[in-house]
Design an enzyme around this catalytic site. Structure first.
Site, mmCIF file in Angstrom:
data_model
loop_
_atom_site.group_PDB
_atom_site.id
_atom_site.type_symbol
_atom_site.label_atom_id
_atom_site.label_comp_id
_atom_site.label_asym_id
_atom_site.label_seq_id
_atom_site.Cartn_x
_atom_site.Cartn_y
_atom_site.Cartn_z
ATOM 1 N N GLY A 187 38.912 46.008 42.332
ATOM 2 C CA GLY A 187 37.779 45.736 41.449
ATOM 3 C C GLY A 187 37.842 44.374 40.796
ATOM 4 O O GLY A 187 38.852 44.022 40.203
ATOM 5 N N SER A 188 36.784 43.579 40.863
ATOM 6 C CA SER A 188 36.860 42.212 40.385
ATOM 7 C C SER A 188 35.492 41.548 40.455
ATOM 8 O O SER A 188 34.480 42.196 40.659
ATOM 9 C CB SER A 188 37.864 41.429 41.233
ATOM 10 O OG SER A 188 37.625 41.689 42.602
ATOM 11 N N ARG A 189 35.487 40.213 40.335
ATOM 12 C CA ARG A 189 34.234 39.466 40.349
ATOM 13 C C ARG A 189 34.486 38.050 40.865
ATOM 14 O O ARG A 189 35.576 37.498 40.682
ATOM 15 C CB ARG A 189 33.686 39.413 38.922
ATOM 16 C CG ARG A 189 32.508 38.496 38.707
ATOM 17 C CD ARG A 189 32.022 38.633 37.284
ATOM 18 N NE ARG A 189 31.528 37.388 36.744
ATOM 19 C CZ ARG A 189 31.107 37.225 35.502
ATOM 20 N NH1 ARG A 189 31.140 38.229 34.655
ATOM 21 N NH2 ARG A 189 30.666 36.051 35.090
#
Length: 219
Positions: A187-189
């Protein structure tokens, strides 16, 4: 479909842990077949979920210096003009893509070029969609200079779950469009900063495919 190299160690350790857990259930509850079956089913579900996170599908890149490709699979969560204070020291057009734990987490170069700037920052682990995650979370910043001289900035940002950023580049490396340059776990951006006159080809909520979706066109 292949498994990304970043998953080898985690998957091996997880396999050992789950095998020991199932052995313990059988050892301490030898007469409870239901408990043994539930433990096995739960272990398979957990392992498959982690396994799919590290999948690394083979894709074909259609290179075009005039377009900016999505750096990762995910959902567009930000499209705005924003101040980029680390490198450009001025306003740029920002497109941000949120990667959930179910997405492929390979990070790809949105355009080809030479790495003119690269820096890693230790930081916090705010949720990836938090407005301050771009400047306060653990992150990397990479600037690519195209043959035309245009510079594009792409930033890996860790989230509340993602606590490990990997990268495979350094300054002066020459990269092709769509090359794998990093990986973020769980999970990240990713933020992309473009010239103000770039034409955005996506909208908020759109689903992107890394190395395939055109998110912007350069003037």
């Amino acid at each position: 479909m292949t498994i990304h190299k970043e998953g080898y160690k985690i998957l091996f350790v997880l396999l050992c842990v789950l095998a020991l857990a199932n052995y313990a259930v059988r050892y301490f509850l030898p007469a409870h077949e239901l408990a043994q079956q539930l433990a096995l089913i739960a272990s398979l579900i957990v392992y498959l979920l982690v396994l799919q996170f590290f999948r690394n599908p083979k894709i074909t890149i259609q290179s075009d210096e005039g377009v900016i490709l999505a750096p990762a699979d995910g959902k567009v969560v930000v499209i705005e003009n924003a101040e980029e204070d680390e490198y450009f020291k001025g306003e740029r057009k920002q497109i941000s893509i949120f990667m959930s734990p179910l997405n492929v987490h390979v990070c790809r170069t949105p355009t080809g070029g030479v790495v003119k700037f690269f820096k890693y920052h230790a930081g916090k682990y705010l949720v990836a969609w938090h407005p301050k995650s771009s400047t306060e979370n653990e992150r990397t910043t990479m600037v690519l200079q195209l043959a035309s001289g245009t510079e594009i900035l792409v930033r890996q940002i860790a989230g509340a779950v993602a606590r490990r950023i990997k990268w495979y580049v350094e300054e002066n490396h020459k990269l092709k469009q769509g090359d794998e340059y990093g990986f973020i776990k769980f999970g990240s951006r990713l933020d992309v900063f473009l010239p103000l006159d770039a034409e955005v080809n996506v909208k908020i909520g759109d689903i992107t495919k890394g190395g395939r979706t055109v998110i912007a066109t350069l003037k």
